[in-house]
Design a protein around this motif. Structure first.
Motif, PDB file in Angstrom:
ATOM      1  N   LEU A 273     -18.234   4.234  -1.813  1.00 55.76           N
ATOM      2  CA  LEU A 273     -17.558   3.172  -2.567  1.00 55.76           C
ATOM      3  C   LEU A 273     -17.843   3.325  -4.059  1.00 55.76           C
ATOM      4  N   GLU A 274     -19.055   3.730  -4.386  1.00 58.89           N
ATOM      5  CA  GLU A 274     -19.404   3.944  -5.797  1.00 58.89           C
ATOM      6  C   GLU A 274     -18.603   5.099  -6.381  1.00 58.89           C
ATOM      7  N   ALA A 275     -18.380   6.141  -5.595  1.00 56.70           N
ATOM      8  CA  ALA A 275     -17.528   7.240  -6.053  1.00 56.70           C
ATOM      9  C   ALA A 275     -16.089   6.760  -6.221  1.00 56.70           C
ATOM     10  N   ALA A 276     -15.616   5.961  -5.267  1.00 54.39           N
ATOM     11  CA  ALA A 276     -14.254   5.424  -5.354  1.00 54.39           C
ATOM     12  C   ALA A 276     -14.068   4.565  -6.597  1.00 54.39           C
ATOM     13  N   MET A 290     -15.687   5.668   9.066  1.00 53.33           N
ATOM     14  CA  MET A 290     -15.198   6.355   7.876  1.00 53.33           C
ATOM     15  C   MET A 290     -13.677   6.276   7.746  1.00 53.33           C
ATOM     16  N   ARG A 291     -12.986   6.173   8.872  1.00 53.34           N
ATOM     17  CA  ARG A 291     -11.521   6.135   8.816  1.00 53.34           C
ATOM     18  C   ARG A 291     -10.987   4.799   8.285  1.00 53.34           C
ATOM     19  N   GLN A 292     -11.862   3.812   8.165  1.00 50.94           N
ATOM     20  CA  GLN A 292     -11.459   2.585   7.489  1.00 50.94           C
ATOM     21  C   GLN A 292     -11.327   2.816   5.986  1.00 50.94           C
ATOM     22  N   LEU A 293     -12.167   3.698   5.454  1.00 51.36           N
ATOM     23  CA  LEU A 293     -12.123   4.013   4.027  1.00 51.36           C
ATOM     24  C   LEU A 293     -11.126   5.130   3.733  1.00 51.36           C
ATOM     25  N   ILE A 294     -11.039   6.104   4.646  1.00 54.48           N
ATOM     26  CA  ILE A 294     -10.144   7.248   4.465  1.00 54.48           C
ATOM     27  C   ILE A 294      -9.168   7.263   5.641  1.00 54.48           C
ATOM     28  N   PRO A 295      -8.134   6.416   5.606  1.00 54.96           N
ATOM     29  CA  PRO A 295      -7.233   6.285   6.761  1.00 54.96           C
ATOM     30  C   PRO A 295      -6.384   7.515   7.027  1.00 54.96           C
ATOM     31  N   TYR A 299      -6.027   9.958   1.114  1.00 52.98           N
ATOM     32  CA  TYR A 299      -7.181   9.281   0.516  1.00 52.98           C
ATOM     33  C   TYR A 299      -8.437  10.149   0.470  1.00 52.98           C
ATOM     34  N   GLY A 300      -8.409  11.323   1.089  1.00 51.68           N
ATOM     35  CA  GLY A 300      -9.582  12.185   1.103  1.00 51.68           C
ATOM     36  C   GLY A 300      -9.628  13.015   2.367  1.00 51.68           C
ATOM     37  N   TRP A 301     -10.806  13.512   2.692  1.00 51.51           N
ATOM     38  CA  TRP A 301     -10.976  14.410   3.837  1.00 51.51           C
ATOM     39  C   TRP A 301     -12.065  13.878   4.761  1.00 51.51           C
ATOM     40  N   ILE A 302     -11.797  13.939   6.069  1.00 49.99           N
ATOM     41  CA  ILE A 302     -12.804  13.655   7.086  1.00 49.99           C
ATOM     42  C   ILE A 302     -12.965  14.898   7.945  1.00 49.99           C
ATOM     43  N   VAL A 303     -14.211  15.361   8.110  1.00 55.18           N
ATOM     44  CA  VAL A 303     -14.475  16.579   8.876  1.00 55.18           C
ATOM     45  C   VAL A 303     -15.505  16.280   9.960  1.00 55.18           C
ATOM     46  N   PRO A 304     -15.534  17.067  11.022  1.00 49.54           N
ATOM     47  CA  PRO A 304     -16.522  16.852  12.087  1.00 49.54           C
ATOM     48  C   PRO A 304     -17.950  17.073  11.565  1.00 49.54           C
ATOM     49  N   GLN A 323      -7.537  22.657  -9.102  1.00 50.56           N
ATOM     50  CA  GLN A 323      -6.928  23.691  -9.942  1.00 50.56           C
ATOM     51  C   GLN A 323      -5.491  23.338 -10.318  1.00 50.56           C
ATOM     52  N   SER A 324      -4.777  22.709  -9.393  1.00 49.67           N
ATOM     53  CA  SER A 324      -3.372  22.370  -9.653  1.00 49.67           C
ATOM     54  C   SER A 324      -3.210  21.035 -10.377  1.00 49.67           C
ATOM     55  N   GLY A 325      -4.309  20.288 -10.489  1.00 53.89           N
ATOM     56  CA  GLY A 325      -4.245  18.985 -11.150  1.00 53.89           C
ATOM     57  C   GLY A 325      -3.880  17.840 -10.231  1.00 53.89           C
ATOM     58  N   ASP A 326      -3.776  18.099  -8.910  1.00 56.50           N
ATOM     59  CA  ASP A 326      -3.364  17.058  -7.965  1.00 56.50           C
ATOM     60  C   ASP A 326      -4.525  16.259  -7.380  1.00 56.50           C
ATOM     61  N   LEU A 327      -5.747  16.699  -7.615  1.00 56.13           N
ATOM     62  CA  LEU A 327      -6.890  16.041  -6.981  1.00 56.13           C
ATOM     63  C   LEU A 327      -7.056  14.602  -7.474  1.00 56.13           C
ATOM     64  N   LYS A 328      -6.723  14.356  -8.725  1.00 56.56           N
ATOM     65  CA  LYS A 328      -6.876  13.004  -9.272  1.00 56.56           C
ATOM     66  C   LYS A 328      -6.024  11.989  -8.524  1.00 56.56           C
ATOM     67  N   LYS A 329      -4.863  12.421  -8.009  1.00 55.80           N
ATOM     68  CA  LYS A 329      -4.008  11.506  -7.251  1.00 55.80           C
ATOM     69  C   LYS A 329      -4.744  10.984  -6.009  1.00 55.80           C
ATOM     70  N   THR A 330      -5.481  11.874  -5.359  1.00 61.15           N
ATOM     71  CA  THR A 330      -6.254  11.474  -4.184  1.00 61.15           C
ATOM     72  C   THR A 330      -7.324  10.465  -4.574  1.00 61.15           C
ATOM     73  N   GLY A 331      -7.978  10.709  -5.702  1.00 61.61           N
ATOM     74  CA  GLY A 331      -9.006   9.789  -6.180  1.00 61.61           C
ATOM     75  C   GLY A 331      -8.454   8.419  -6.515  1.00 61.61           C
ATOM     76  N   PHE A 332      -7.296   8.362  -7.153  1.00 62.11           N
ATOM     77  CA  PHE A 332      -6.696   7.076  -7.506  1.00 62.11           C
ATOM     78  C   PHE A 332      -6.265   6.301  -6.258  1.00 62.11           C
ATOM     79  N   ALA A 333      -5.762   7.018  -5.256  1.00 61.87           N
ATOM     80  CA  ALA A 333      -5.369   6.364  -4.001  1.00 61.87           C
ATOM     81  C   ALA A 333      -6.592   5.755  -3.311  1.00 61.87           C
ATOM     82  N   LEU A 334      -7.698   6.489  -3.302  1.00 61.46           N
ATOM     83  CA  LEU A 334      -8.938   5.997  -2.699  1.00 61.46           C
ATOM     84  C   LEU A 334      -9.446   4.772  -3.451  1.00 61.46           C
ATOM     85  N   GLU A 335      -9.412   4.827  -4.762  1.00 62.16           N
ATOM     86  CA  GLU A 335      -9.876   3.702  -5.580  1.00 62.16           C
ATOM     87  C   GLU A 335      -9.087   2.433  -5.259  1.00 62.16           C
TER      88      GLU A 335
END
Length: 361
Positions: A273-276, A290-295, A299-304, A323-335
C-alpha cells in the motif's frame, strides 16, 4: 467506548505501522496504547502524540507483569482490550478471568508460521498462541485467507471478522525523481518466510541490463543473503540498506520503478500500500488476499510462491514496460484502486463497527 491496545513493543515493520496508523486516526479520547517495553512501538506512538503506557519490562516473558496489567485494565475502566502479537495475546489469556473488558485480537500473520524454524520452543509458542486465540471474545483477521486458517484451527465463524489493512494516502501525487537505471525495492525483515533468496535468483536470471535491487530491512538472514549476492555475481546491482525509518523509505520510493513482495506467507502487506501511494507498480507472490489489491494484470503481477522462473518472467515484463514508458500506467491504476478500497478511513470505520459488534454479543 474506551479501548486499550496492547503490544509487546519490540517489533518493527507491518505490525507497528498498522497499530500506529490505526491509533493515530481513531478518536484520541477513546483509545490508548500499552506496551510491555519502551521500544520502537512506544517511540512511534509518542512521535504521533498517541497516549501510551509503558510497563517498562524488556524480558520477553516476565510474568510479574500480569498482576500490574490486570489492575491497569480494570482501574482504567476499559470496555475493550485489543491485542496485537503472540506475547500480548498470551498475557491477556492468562488474566482474562480477572479483567472486566472484552478482548479482541488482530491476527496480523499466519499463527502457524510465526515461530517457524525455532524447533521445539517454536512449537510450544505456536500452541500457546493458538490457545490464546480460542480464548478471545473476537478476532479481526487482516485477510480472508487468515480467516480460513483460523476456521481450520477450530475457531468459530461468528468469532472472526475480516478487516483489511489501510493507510493514510497522500492527497497529492508525489513528485518522483528522475533516475537512470531500473530501480527495484523490496521492504521487509530478512527472514526465511520473506523469500528474498528466490527473488535474488530471479533477479539474476532475468534479462535486465540496467537494473538495481535495493533490499530494505534487517534480520537473521542478512549474512546468508549477502553471501548469495556474491555467489550470484550481483555485488554491483544489489544494495542492503538495513533498517530505515518510514521517512527514509519514502525517499527511496521517490526514485523507485517497481516494488516486490516475494513472501511465502503474508497478511495484507502495508508495504505494498505504501508503494501504491507513490504509484509504484508491484510484483507480489500469491499470498494472503493479494488479488484484492491486484485484481488483474492491469494493476500489477501476481506470481506463485517459491517460483524463480515465474518471478523472473514478471521482472522481465515489468522491465520491458519500463523501457517503453508503459510501466507508470500500471502504477497509476494500482494507486487509484488502493486509495478507493484500502484507506485509513475505511480501516477505522470497519474497526469501530467490529468493536460495536463484539460488545453487543
Amino acid at each position: 467506548m474506551k479501548v486499550l491496545h496492547i503490544n509487546a513493543g519490540l517489533e518493527n515493520g507491518g505490525g507497528l505501522s498498522h497499530i500506529i496508523g490505526l491509533l493515530s486516526h481513531l478518536p484520541e479520547d477513546d483509545v490508548e496504547l500499552l506496551t510491555f517495553a519502551d521500544g520502537p512501538v512506544a517511540k512511534a506512538a509518542k512521535d504521533k502524540g498517541i497516549k501510551v503506557k509503558i510497563l517498562g519490562k524488556n524480558s520477553r516473558y516476565d510474568f510479574s507483569l500480569l498482576k500490574v496489567l490486570a489492575k491497569y485494565i480494570n482501574d482504567g475502566n476499559f470496555d475493550l482490550v485489543h491485542t496485537h502479537g503472540a506475547r500480548a495475546n498470551l498475557f491477556i489469556s492468562l488474566i482474562k478471568r480477572k479483567i472486566k473488558a472484552r478482548w479482541i485480537i488482530t491476527v496480523h500473520s499466519d499463527p502457524r508460521l510465526d515461530f517457524m524454524n525455532r524447533g521445539m520452543l517454536g512449537r510450544i509458542f505456536t500452541n500457546l498462541n493458538v490457545k490464546s486465540l480460542k480464548k478471545s471474545d473476537g478476532i479481526f483477521a487482516v485477510t480472508n485467507n487468515f480467516k480460513e486458517i483460523l476456521l481450520a484451527l477450530g475457531l468459530p465463524d461468528s468469532k472472526i471478522k475480516v478487516i483489511y489493512n489501510g493507510i493514510a494516502f497522500s492527497k497529492k501525487a508525489p513528485q518522483l525523481q528522475e533516475h537512470k537505471n531500473f530501480e527495484i525495492v523490496i521492504v521487509g525483515r530478512l527472514h526465511p518466510i520473506k523469500g528474498h533468496a528466490v527473488l535474488l535468483e530471479a533477479f539474476q536470471a532475468a534479462n535486465m541490463t540496467s537494473a538495481h535491487l535495493t533490499i530494505i530491512g534487517d534480520g537473521e538472514l542478512k549474512s546468508e543473503l549477502q553471501a548469495d549476492v556474491k555467489k550470484l555475481g550481483l555485488d554491483n546491482q544489489v544494495l542492503f540498506t538495513g533498517l530505515l525509518t518510514q521517512d527514509e523509505i519514502n525517499l527511496r520510493y521517490l526514485k523507485t520503478d517497481l516494488a516486490v513482495l516475494s513472501s511465502f506467507s503474508e497478511s495484507f502487506p502495508l508495504v505494498l500500500l505504501e508503494a501504491a501511494n507513490f504509484a509504484i507498480p508491484v510484483i507480489a507472490t500469491d499470498v494472503g488476499d493479494m488479488r484484492q489489491l491486484i485484481p488483474n494484470s492491469s494493476y500489477g503481477w501476481i506470481v506463485p510462491t517459491h517460483n524463480v522462473k515465474a518471478m523472473s518472467l514478471a521482472l522481465e515484463e515489468a522491465y520491458g514496460k519500463w523501457q517503453s514508458g508503459d510501466l507508470k500506467k500500471t502504477g497509476f491504476a494500482l494507486e487509484t484502486h488502493a486509495k478507493k478500497y484500502f484507506s485509513i478511513d475505511r480501516l477505522c470505520k470497519t474497526t469501530m463497527d467490529g468493536y460495536r459488534y463484539f460488545l453487543s454479543k
